[in-house]
Design a protein around this motif. Structure first.
Motif, short mmCIF file in Angstrom:
data_model
loop_
_atom_site.label_atom_id
_atom_site.label_comp_id
_atom_site.label_asym_id
_atom_site.label_seq_id
_atom_site.Cartn_x
_atom_site.Cartn_y
_atom_site.Cartn_z
N PHE A 169 42.57 31.12 33.35
CA PHE A 169 41.33 31.58 32.75
C PHE A 169 41.58 31.87 31.20
O PHE A 169 40.52 32.10 30.62
CB PHE A 169 40.98 32.94 33.16
N ASP A 170 42.86 31.51 30.80
CA ASP A 170 42.80 31.63 29.29
C ASP A 170 41.90 31.01 28.40
O ASP A 170 41.56 29.79 28.25
CB ASP A 170 44.42 31.37 28.72
N GLY A 171 41.13 32.04 27.42
CA GLY A 171 40.16 31.43 26.64
C GLY A 171 38.87 31.42 27.20
O GLY A 171 37.89 31.35 26.12
N LEU A 172 38.64 31.63 28.40
CA LEU A 172 37.27 31.36 29.03
C LEU A 172 36.75 32.84 29.24
O LEU A 172 35.24 32.73 29.49
CB LEU A 172 37.60 30.56 30.31
N VAL A 173 37.50 33.82 29.33
CA VAL A 173 37.04 35.07 29.61
C VAL A 173 36.23 35.40 28.36
O VAL A 173 35.35 36.25 28.60
CB VAL A 173 38.20 35.97 29.89
N GLY A 174 36.54 35.02 27.31
CA GLY A 174 35.92 35.41 26.17
C GLY A 174 34.94 34.49 25.47
O GLY A 174 34.24 34.67 24.51
N ARG A 175 34.55 33.65 26.50
CA ARG A 175 33.49 32.60 26.25
C ARG A 175 32.08 33.18 26.11
O ARG A 175 31.79 33.78 27.05
CB ARG A 175 33.65 31.18 27.21
N GLU A 176 31.32 32.84 25.19
CA GLU A 176 29.93 33.79 24.84
C GLU A 176 29.01 32.76 25.91
O GLU A 176 28.91 31.68 25.94
CB GLU A 176 29.35 33.67 23.27
N LEU A 177 28.25 33.83 26.53
CA LEU A 177 27.21 33.12 27.28
C LEU A 177 25.86 33.61 26.90
O LEU A 177 24.96 32.65 26.97
CB LEU A 177 27.25 34.00 28.77
N GLN A 178 25.80 34.49 26.12
CA GLN A 178 24.24 35.06 25.60
C GLN A 178 24.88 35.91 24.19
O GLN A 178 26.15 35.92 24.00
CB GLN A 178 23.73 36.18 26.43
N PRO A 179 23.88 35.81 23.43
CA PRO A 179 24.26 36.58 22.00
C PRO A 179 25.21 37.95 22.38
O PRO A 179 24.46 38.71 23.05
CB PRO A 179 22.95 36.91 21.34
N ALA B 66 53.93 42.33 27.65
CA ALA B 66 54.53 43.08 28.82
C ALA B 66 53.68 43.10 30.05
O ALA B 66 53.99 42.86 31.23
CB ALA B 66 54.83 44.52 28.16
N LEU B 67 52.25 43.20 29.88
CA LEU B 67 51.31 43.19 31.01
C LEU B 67 51.31 41.77 31.65
O LEU B 67 51.50 41.68 32.85
CB LEU B 67 49.78 43.32 30.29
N LYS B 68 51.34 40.77 30.68
CA LYS B 68 51.38 39.42 31.37
C LYS B 68 52.49 39.25 32.33
O LYS B 68 52.44 38.65 33.24
CB LYS B 68 51.31 38.29 30.16
N GLU B 69 53.59 39.81 31.54
CA GLU B 69 54.88 39.49 32.45
C GLU B 69 55.07 40.31 33.65
O GLU B 69 55.39 39.68 34.77
CB GLU B 69 56.25 39.84 31.49
N PHE B 70 54.27 41.43 33.68
CA PHE B 70 54.24 42.32 34.75
C PHE B 70 53.57 41.79 35.87
O PHE B 70 54.11 41.85 37.08
CB PHE B 70 53.76 43.87 34.29
N VAL B 71 52.44 41.17 35.71
CA VAL B 71 51.66 40.72 36.77
C VAL B 71 51.82 39.08 37.08
O VAL B 71 51.10 38.44 38.11
CB VAL B 71 50.09 40.98 36.43
N GLY B 72 52.69 38.55 36.22
CA GLY B 72 53.13 37.10 36.61
C GLY B 72 52.25 36.14 36.04
O GLY B 72 51.90 34.90 36.46
N ALA B 73 51.49 36.48 34.92
CA ALA B 73 50.80 35.57 34.11
C ALA B 73 51.28 34.88 32.99
O ALA B 73 52.15 35.54 32.34
CB ALA B 73 49.47 36.52 33.70
N GLY B 74 50.89 33.60 32.78
CA GLY B 74 51.84 32.82 31.89
C GLY B 74 50.65 32.52 30.59
O GLY B 74 49.71 33.16 30.56
N GLU B 75 51.16 31.61 29.63
CA GLU B 75 50.53 31.39 28.42
C GLU B 75 49.05 31.02 28.76
O GLU B 75 48.25 31.18 27.81
CB GLU B 75 51.20 30.23 27.78
N ASP B 76 48.87 30.19 29.78
CA ASP B 76 47.42 29.68 29.85
C ASP B 76 46.59 30.78 30.99
O ASP B 76 45.23 30.12 31.31
CB ASP B 76 47.45 28.42 30.73
N ASP B 77 47.12 31.70 31.23
CA ASP B 77 46.41 32.69 32.04
C ASP B 77 45.75 33.96 31.30
O ASP B 77 46.14 34.12 30.05
CB ASP B 77 47.50 33.21 33.12
N ALA B 78 44.87 34.63 31.95
CA ALA B 78 44.23 35.83 31.32
C ALA B 78 44.41 36.88 32.36
O ALA B 78 44.99 36.65 33.35
CB ALA B 78 42.90 35.82 31.08
N VAL B 79 44.35 38.18 31.98
CA VAL B 79 44.56 39.31 32.67
C VAL B 79 43.43 40.27 32.25
O VAL B 79 43.10 40.62 31.20
CB VAL B 79 46.11 40.07 32.50
#
Length: 627
Positions: free
Chosen positions: A316-326, A364-377
Motif C-alpha cells: 500500500f506504500d504511497g497509496l494511503v496518502g493518495r488524494e481522492l477529494q480536496p 521500528a513500527l514497520k519492523e515490528f509488524v513485518g512491513a517492508g519498504e513497499d508497505d504501509a502501516v
C-alpha cells in the motif's frame, strides 16, 4: 493536478446520478399528533429523558446492515422535551391519524410533478437506530410515483413521493452519546426521489432547482437553514452507488457530484494498482511497546492508559496518502471508519514522520509488524476497546480497497469544497415493515388544486402589478411571498409592499435591527396602516424597529411608542411654513430651486409623521406664495 481538478467525460465514465429532496412542510400541526411545528431553542426545554436503541428484524425476519453497524456503537440518546411535547413524540403513546393538511400539500406537490397518486396510502416503519427518533423507527408512506420534470439536458423521471415524519434535531455530542431536541421530530416532510436519469453535475443542480421551485410554489413549505436537504446518489460504471446525505445548499450539488466522481475514479485507479501489486492486509497487532518512549502527545497518552493498535498494509506504500477529494485521501477514508468507533482518527506511514513521531519510530513500527519498504502501516491510539474496534474497521476498509469501490452512505461536509465523509453502509429493504397503529389513508386527488408556479407568479407580478423583473422574481421566490399576496389582496400598493418586504427589511437587518422578531401580523399591520393613511411611509422603518425591540406591541401601539401618530393637513402646512420662514432669504433668491433642500428639512421637522407627497404639495404651495 489532483483528481478533483481533472476534467472528466461523464458519458465515457458512465455517470449515473439521482436526487432525493427532503422538504419540511409548513403545516399547523405535526404529522402524527396535534403538536405545533414551530422550532424551539434547546434552553427552552422543560425536561429530559434518555433511550438506548437496538435494531429489530423486518417482517421477513431480516436485519438491516446499516442498522446493525449503527448499533455496534454503544451510545445513550438524550432528548430535550418542551411544554408542547406530547406522548406520541416521546413514543409513550401510539399515533392515531395522518395530518390531513400535510396529505393535501403532498398531493398538490405530486400533481405538479405529474405523479400517479396511490389509491390507498399505507404507513410503514423504517428502522432508524441513530437516535434521531425516540421509537427507533421513522414513519413514512408512499403518496405517488412515476412522474417527470424537464431540464435543459432532457427529462428526469420522478420515482416516488413519500410523506414522512421529520427526525429529531441533533443538538450536540455528549460524553455518553448524542443529545436531540424533540421540537423538530414529527414535522411533516416530503421526500421526492428522482430516477437515475441525471448524467452531469449541472443537470443534477438544475433538477434540484426545478423541484425546489415546485415545492415553494405551494406556499406551504418551511424556509430557512435545515428545512430542505438534498441527498445525491452517484455512481460511475466501474464504481458503486454512493448516497451522499445532507447537502444543504443547491449551489453545492454540482460540486458534490464532481467530487464524488473524482473520488470513485481515484478509488478505481487505487484498486487497479493494489491488484497489480498483489496487495493484502495483514493481521492486526498490538504495537504499544514500539512507542513506550515516544514524545508524540497522542501516542504517549495511549501508551499510558490504553494501546496502540496497528495493521500492516502490504504493497500500500504511497497509496494511503493518495488524494481522492480536496484535502481528503484514502487515509482519510480509513480514518472515517475508525472515528465511527470512537477513535480520534488514525496515523499511517504515508504521512509519518509527523505529529511528534520520529523516523526511528516509523522504522521500528514497520519492523515490528513485518512491513517492508513497499508497505504501509496504519495505527490507532486509544483505550484498548476503542483501539481494537477502530483498527478492525480500518483493516476491513483497506481490504475492500483492494477489491472494489464500496457502496455506502456518505455525509456532506460543512465546507465550500463539496467534500464528503463516510457515514455507514447503504441501507437495504430489511429496514422497512408495516405500521400497525395508523390506518391507511384513501386520498381524493380530485379535490386538489394545482398552485400557480413561481415562474408564473413572476410574469403575473410584472403584468398585473407593474413590478420590474428583478423585484418580481425576488418577491415570488422570497419567503414572504404569501404575505405579499395577502397585503396586495387587502389593498396595499404592490410596489410599496414588495419594496418593504424585500428591501426595507434587508436594510434594517444590516443596521442590526432584529427583524427576525417581526411576525407576519406585524408586517401586514404596518403596511395596512400606511395604506389607510394612519402612518406615513417615511415612518415605517421606525415602527418596524420599535416592534422588533418590543414584539408584544401591536402596530398601532408601536406607532404611538415611536411618536409617529399622524398629523392633519393644517399641522403639515404650519410646520412647512416655519421651515420656509427660517429659510426666507434662500427662497427669495432661488424660488422653487430651494425646494429640494427645504424638503429634507420639512420631513425632518415632521419626523415621519406625514406622508412625503402631502409635505411636498404643502411645500410647493408655500414657496409659490413667497415668490
Amino acid at each position: 493536478m489532483s483528481d478533483a481538478d481533472r476534467e472528466y467525460d461523464y458519458g465515457e465514465l458512465g455517470l449515473v446520478a439521482g436526487l432525493e429532496i427532503h422538504q419540511q412542510l409548513d403545516t399547523a400541526t405535526k404529522l402524527f399528533c396535534a403538536c405545533p411545528t414551530e422550532r424551539r431553542e434547546p434552553e427552552e426545554s422543560t425536561r429530559r429523558f434518555t433511550r438506548f436503541l437496538h435494531p429489530t428484524k423486518s417482517e421477513l425476519g431480516e436485519l438491516d446492515e446499516a442498522a446493525v453497524e449503527e448499533s455496534r456503537v454503544d451510545r445513550e440518546f438524550e432528548y430535550l422535551a418542551f411544554d408542547s411535547t406530547c406522548l406520541v413524540e416521546e413514543d409513550d403513546e401510539p399515533p392515531s391519524r395522518v395530518d390531513a393538511e400535510a396529505m393535501a400539500v403532498a398531493l398538490q406537490i405530486g400533481a405538479m410533478l405529474d405523479l400517479e397518486p396511490m389509491d390507498q396510502v399505507h404507513v410503514m416503519r423504517k428502522i432508524v437506530v441513530d437516535g434521531s427518533n425516540t421509537s427507533g423507527f421513522q414513519r413514512t408512506m408512499l403518496v405517488g410515483q412515476d412522474g417527470e420534470i424537464d431540464t435543459s439536458e432532457g427529462a428526469v423521471g420522478i420515482e416516488d413521493l413519500m410523506l414522512e415524519e421529520e427526525s429529531a434535531g441533533r443538538v450536540e455530542e455528549t460524553g455518553d452519546g448524542v443529545r436531540y431536541s424533540l421540537d423538530r421530530l414529527g414535522i411533516p416532510l416530503v421526500e421526492i426521489g428522482t430516477k437515475p436519469d441525471i448524467r452531469s453535475p449541472e443537470q443534477a443542480r438544475e433538477a434540484a432547482e426545478t423541484i425546489g421551485m415546485f415545492l415553494r410554489s405551494t406556499g406551504k413549505v418551511k424556509r430557512g437553514l435545515g428545512t430542505i436537504r438534498q441527498d445525491v446518489n452517484v455512481s460511475i460504471a466501474e464504481g458503486a452507488r454512493v448516497e451522499i446525505k445532507g447537502v444543504q445548499a443547491l449551489d453545492q450539488i454540482d460540486a458534490i457530484v464532481e467530487n464524488e466522481v473524482a473520488r470513485q475514479v481515484a478509488l478505481v485507479e487505487i484498486r487497479d494498482e493494489l491488484q497489480s501489486r498483489d496487495a493484502e492486509v495483514g493481521e492486526v497487532q498490538d504495537a504499544t511497546e514500539v512507542f513506550e518512549d515516544t514524545e508524540s502527545g497522542v501516542l504517549k497518552s495511549a501508551v499510558d492508559g490504553g494501546k496502540v493498535a496497528a495493521v500492516p498494509l502490504y504493497a500500500f506504500d504511497g497509496l494511503v496518502g493518495r488524494e481522492l477529494q480536496p484535502d481528503r485521501r484514502l487515509g482519510t477514508e480509513l480514518s472515517d471508519h475508525a472515528k465511527r468507533h470512537g477513535a480520534g482518527g488514525i496515523f499511517h506511514t504515508d504521512e509519518l514522520p509527523a505529529y511528534g513521531v520520529t523516523d526511528e519510530e516509523v522504522a521500528a513500527l514497520k519492523e515490528f509488524v513485518g512491513a517492508g519498504e513497499d508497505d504501509a502501516v496504519a495505527i490507532v491510539a486509544a483505550d484498548s476497546e476503542t483501539a481494537d474496534l477502530a483498527i478492525d474497521a480500518v483493516a476491513e476498509r483497506a481490504r475492500v480497497a483492494i477489491e472494489a469501490v464500496p457502496e455506502e452512505t456518505r455525509g456532506a461536509n460543512d465546507d465550500d469544497a463539496g467534500t464528503t465523509r463516510y457515514l455507514r453502509p447503504l441501507p437495504g429493504a430489511a429496514r422497512m415493515y408495516p405500521e400497525t397503529d395508523v390506518p391507511p389513508v384513501e386520498p381524493d386527488p380530485s379535490e386538489i388544486e394545482t398552485p400557480e408556479l413561481l415562474t408564473e407568479k413572476v410574469d403575473r407580478y410584472q403584468s398585473e402589478h407593474g413590478l420590474d423583473a428583478g423585484l418580481a422574481e425576488q418577491v415570488a421566490y422570497g419567503r414572504r411571498m404569501p404575505l405579499f399576496e395577502e397585503a396586495v389582496d387587502a389593498g396595499v400598493d404592490a410596489t410599496f409592499a414588495a419594496g418593504v418586504l424585500e428591501s426595507t427589511l434587508t436594510e434594517l437587518r444590516r443596521d442590526d435591527v432584529p427583524v427576525e422578531r417581526l411576525t407576519d401580523d406585524h408586517l401586514l399591520g404596518v403596511l395596512l396602516l400606511v395604506e389607510e393613511g394612519d402612518l406615513a411611509k417615511e415612518g415605517v422603518n421606525d415602527v418596524f424597529a420599535t416592534l422588533a425591540e418590543s414584539p408584544e406591541l401591536t402596530p398601532e401601539e408601536a406607532v404611538e411608542e415611536a411618536g409617529l401618530s399622524g398629523v392633519d393637513e393644517d399641522e403639515v402646512r404650519e410646520a412647512v411654513a416655519e421651515v420656509v420662514d427660517r429659510n426666507s432669504e434662500q427662497v427669495e433668491e432661488q424660488g422653487m430651486g430651494a425646494f429640494s433642500a427645504l424638503m429634507g428639512e420639512a420631513m425632518g421637522a415632521l419626523r415621519g409623521k406625514a406622508d412625503g407627497e402631502v409635505v411636498s404639495e404643502a411645500l410647493r404651495a408655500e414657496i409659490g406664495k413667497r415668490t
